[in-house]
Each structure stands twice: as structure tokens, then as C-alpha cells.
Write a protein that holds these residues in place. Structure first.
Motif, PDB file in Angstrom:
ATOM      1  N   GLU A  56       0.832  -1.205   0.000  1.00 25.93           N
ATOM      2  CA  GLU A  56       0.000   0.000   0.000  1.00 25.93           C
ATOM      3  C   GLU A  56       0.868   1.259   0.000  1.00 25.93           C
ATOM      4  O   GLU A  56       0.545   2.250  -0.660  1.00 25.93           O
ATOM      5  N   MET A  57       1.974   1.218   0.731  1.00 26.79           N
ATOM      6  CA  MET A  57       2.874   2.374   0.777  1.00 26.79           C
ATOM      7  C   MET A  57       3.550   2.605  -0.569  1.00 26.79           C
ATOM      8  O   MET A  57       3.787   3.748  -0.962  1.00 26.79           O
ATOM      9  N   VAL A  58       3.851   1.520  -1.274  1.00 22.92           N
ATOM     10  CA  VAL A  58       4.427   1.646  -2.618  1.00 22.92           C
ATOM     11  C   VAL A  58       3.418   2.295  -3.557  1.00 22.92           C
ATOM     12  O   VAL A  58       3.748   3.209  -4.326  1.00 22.92           O
ATOM     13  N   SER A  59       2.170   1.835  -3.493  1.00 22.54           N
ATOM     14  CA  SER A  59       1.129   2.390  -4.364  1.00 22.54           C
ATOM     15  C   SER A  59       0.814   3.844  -4.020  1.00 22.54           C
ATOM     16  O   SER A  59       0.395   4.619  -4.880  1.00 22.54           O
ATOM     17  N   GLU A  60       1.034   4.229  -2.768  1.00 25.13           N
ATOM     18  CA  GLU A  60       0.780   5.605  -2.338  1.00 25.13           C
ATOM     19  C   GLU A  60       1.974   6.520  -2.572  1.00 25.13           C
ATOM     20  O   GLU A  60       1.907   7.721  -2.293  1.00 25.13           O
ATOM     21  N   GLY A  61       3.068   5.947  -3.075  1.00 23.60           N
ATOM     22  CA  GLY A  61       4.243   6.757  -3.377  1.00 23.60           C
ATOM     23  C   GLY A  61       5.060   7.153  -2.166  1.00 23.60           C
ATOM     24  O   GLY A  61       5.799   8.143  -2.204  1.00 23.60           O
ATOM     25  N   ILE A  70      13.656  -1.642   1.096  1.00 22.53           N
ATOM     26  CA  ILE A  70      12.781  -0.508   0.809  1.00 22.53           C
ATOM     27  C   ILE A  70      13.507   0.773   1.201  1.00 22.53           C
ATOM     28  O   ILE A  70      14.374   0.769   2.082  1.00 22.53           O
ATOM     29  N   ARG A  71      13.156   1.849   0.539  1.00 23.99           N
ATOM     30  CA  ARG A  71      13.699   3.161   0.904  1.00 23.99           C
ATOM     31  C   ARG A  71      12.608   4.208   0.699  1.00 23.99           C
ATOM     32  O   ARG A  71      11.742   4.052  -0.169  1.00 23.99           O
ATOM     33  N   PRO A  72      12.630   5.253   1.484  1.00 22.74           N
ATOM     34  CA  PRO A  72      11.551   6.245   1.421  1.00 22.74           C
ATOM     35  C   PRO A  72      11.676   7.165   0.220  1.00 22.74           C
ATOM     36  O   PRO A  72      12.779   7.476  -0.236  1.00 22.74           O
ATOM     37  N   THR A  73      10.555   7.595  -0.287  1.00 23.28           N
ATOM     38  CA  THR A  73      10.516   8.629  -1.318  1.00 23.28           C
ATOM     39  C   THR A  73      10.532   9.995  -0.621  1.00 23.28           C
ATOM     40  O   THR A  73      10.368  10.075   0.604  1.00 23.28           O
ATOM     41  N   PRO A  74      10.740  11.083  -1.363  1.00 23.06           N
ATOM     42  CA  PRO A  74      10.662  12.412  -0.726  1.00 23.06           C
ATOM     43  C   PRO A  74       9.340  12.640   0.005  1.00 23.06           C
ATOM     44  O   PRO A  74       9.315  13.232   1.086  1.00 23.06           O
ATOM     45  N   GLN A  75       8.255  12.148  -0.588  1.00 23.99           N
ATOM     46  CA  GLN A  75       6.956  12.290   0.070  1.00 23.99           C
ATOM     47  C   GLN A  75       6.902  11.463   1.355  1.00 23.99           C
ATOM     48  O   GLN A  75       6.354  11.902   2.374  1.00 23.99           O
ATOM     49  N   GLY A  76       7.492  10.269   1.313  1.00 23.65           N
ATOM     50  CA  GLY A  76       7.531   9.426   2.504  1.00 23.65           C
ATOM     51  C   GLY A  76       8.365  10.043   3.610  1.00 23.65           C
ATOM     52  O   GLY A  76       8.010   9.973   4.792  1.00 23.65           O
TER      53      GLY A  76
END
Length: 279
Positions: A56-61, A70-76
Motif C-alpha cells: 500500500e505504501m508503494v502504491s501511495e508513493g 525498501i527506501r523512502p521517497t521524498p513524500q515518505g
């Protein structure tokens, strides 16, 4: 993800966001291990629950999945920072503002009082140190005890809201796991909040002492009339930084904060000088 915590994956997402570090890849098994440690080795989160939350976190960006890492996106990262500020009170905004205000006012009052009374340097040094140390210690003690009390009360309220929201989960097994994870997570947060408040109180005390001490030292060390000009310039620079800091953190234009800040500092300074003269 929605701000409201409604399901078990939502709780897991919050935990993941709190644990992800900037531009650092994390192994999925490490996240599972940390969750198990929080749950005190009770099986409150299974591997399938973690995988569902990650998808779900991948789909939410919010994260990028690379195999078992896994690594966080700027939004994460941004959302994780907001959750840390909310739950852990990591950013001591109030303490920095209080330290700058109290310190600069104390320093300004000392400098102006000495200038108007014509006291000698030794008397200035003793009075300044006594005043600044007293203000710094008072701020440290107040913000440590008050901060812990307030933050724990806020966290308790947030925990109650989360538990109320999670209690509507139809599946009994998932509901119990969600409530268990929230309970364990907030037990850990209680310890973190105490450490965060100790750090914030230290920041407040040190900021208070430095904000007041620097202009006083400049006034004592430098010759006249450069000492008074330099001390007032330093106080002005600190207040300019204070206005900029408040504007940045509150996301309000600095022009709207300028008058408010100056009026409060001027009123406090004048009141302190008047009370000092009465004494």
C-alpha cells in the motif's frame, strides 16, 4: 495514506515511517524484527500483514521497493517527519522561541540597566551571570517538567483516538493485533518523549543563556560607545532570526509576525526596566 488510523496496515505504516531514515535502504526482515521487539515477541503482526502495508505504501508513493529492501521517497520522508514531530515532539520549536525571547530580553535588560546606572564591569559581570543563569535554569526546569506532562497527555489522547478508530475493525483477530501494536508502540513512545523533552529543555536553557550572554559579554569587553552599539546590534540580529524562525515554522509571512514579536519584546523590556527602577 489517510491521517486517520483505521486498520492494521495503517498502524504498520506509521511504524515504518517512524523508522525509515533519509536515503537509506532498510531490509524488510529488519522492520519485522523491530515490530516483534515492540510486541515483546507476541505475534501481533505477521509477515503477510507487513507485506500488505508495504504494498500500500508503494502504491501511495511513500516508499520504493527494491527486492527485499525498501527506501523512502521524498513524500515518505516528509510524511515521516510530520509523524515524528507529532508523536515524538522531535522539533523543539517552542523551546527555541522561548530561549531566544527570554535570553534576548534578559540580556537587553541587563545591558540597558548597566548603561543607565553606570555600574562597574565586575558588578556587571556578577549581575549578568546571576540573571542569565537563573533564567536559563528556570526555563530548563519549566520546559522539562511541563513538556513531559503536556506531551504525555497529548500522546494519551492520540492513543485513545486511535484505539477508538481501530475498535471498529470487523475482523476480531485483526482488531486485536491492531490494538496490541498500538499499545506497545505508545509504551515505547512514552520513553522517547521523555528523552525528547530532556533534549528540548537543554536546548531552551542553552539558547536562553547564549542569547542573553553574548550581548552582555560584548558590552563588558568592548570599549565605549562601541560596546552599547554592538550589544544592541546583537540583540537586533537575534530578534531578526527569531522573526524568521517563527515565520518559517508557522508558515506565516514575516511581516505579520514582525510587529507582534517586537511589541512583546519591547513591552517585556520596558516593564522589566520599570520594575528594576522601582526596586
Amino acid at each position: 495514506m489517510s491521517f486517520e488510523i483505521q486498520e492494521l496496515p495503517d498502524v504498520i505504516k506509521v511504524f515504518i515511517l517512524l523508522n525509515l531514515k533519509r536515503k537509506t535502504s532498510t531490509h524488510k526482515s529488519l522492520l519485522k524484527k523491530r515490530i516483534d521487539e515492540i510486541c515483546a515477541n507476541d505475534v501481533c503482526v505477521e509477515a503477510s500483514d507487513l507485506d500488505k502495508a508495504l504494498k500500500e505504501m508503494v502504491s501511495e508513493g511513500l516508499i520504493i521497493e527494491d527486492g527485499d529492501y525498501i527506501r523512502p521517497t521524498p513524500q515518505g520522508l516528509k510524511l515521516g517527519k510530520e509523524w515524528r514531530n507529532l508523536l515524538l515532539k522531535r522539533e523543539p520549536i517552542l523551546e527555541v522561541v522561548a530561549g531566544l525571547v527570554d535570553g534576548s530580553i534578559a540580556g537587553l535588560v541587563v545591558v540597558l540597566s548597566v548603561f543607565m546606572s553606570g555600574l562597574f564591569a565586575k558588578v556587571v559581570t556578577f549581575a549578568a551571570l546571576l540573571t542569565l543563569v537563573a533564567v536559563a535554569i528556570t526555563n530548563f526546569s519549566s520546559f522539562l517538567l511541563g513538556g513531559i506532562t503536556e506531551d504525555l497527555a497529548d500522546i494519551r489522547s492520540l492513543q485513545i483516538l486511535m484505539r477508538f478508530s481501530l475498535s471498529d475493525i470487523p475482523d476480531k483477530n485483526e482488531r486485536n493485533k491492531s490494538l496490541m501494536l498500538v499499545k506497545r508502540l505508545f509504551m515505547l513512545l512514552h520513553k522517547e518523549v521523555r528523552l525528547s523533552n530532556l533534549y528540548a529543555a537543554l536546548i531552551c536553557g542553552i539558547t536562553t543563556f547564549l542569547a542573553g550572554g553574548i550581548p552582555v559579554v560584548a558590552y563588558i569587553v568592548l570599549p565605549e560607545p562601541a560596546n552599547l552599539i554592538t550589544a544592541l546590534t546583537i540583540v537586533g540580529a537575534m530578534n531578526a532570526y527569531l522573526i524568521r524562525y517563527r515565520s518559517k515554522k508557522s508558515r506565516i509571512n514575516w511581516k505579520k509576525i514582525l510587529l507582534e514579536t517586537l511589541l512583546i519584546i519591547m513591552a517585556a523590556t520596558v516593564a522589566s526596566l520599570l520594575l528594576g527602577n522601582l526596586g
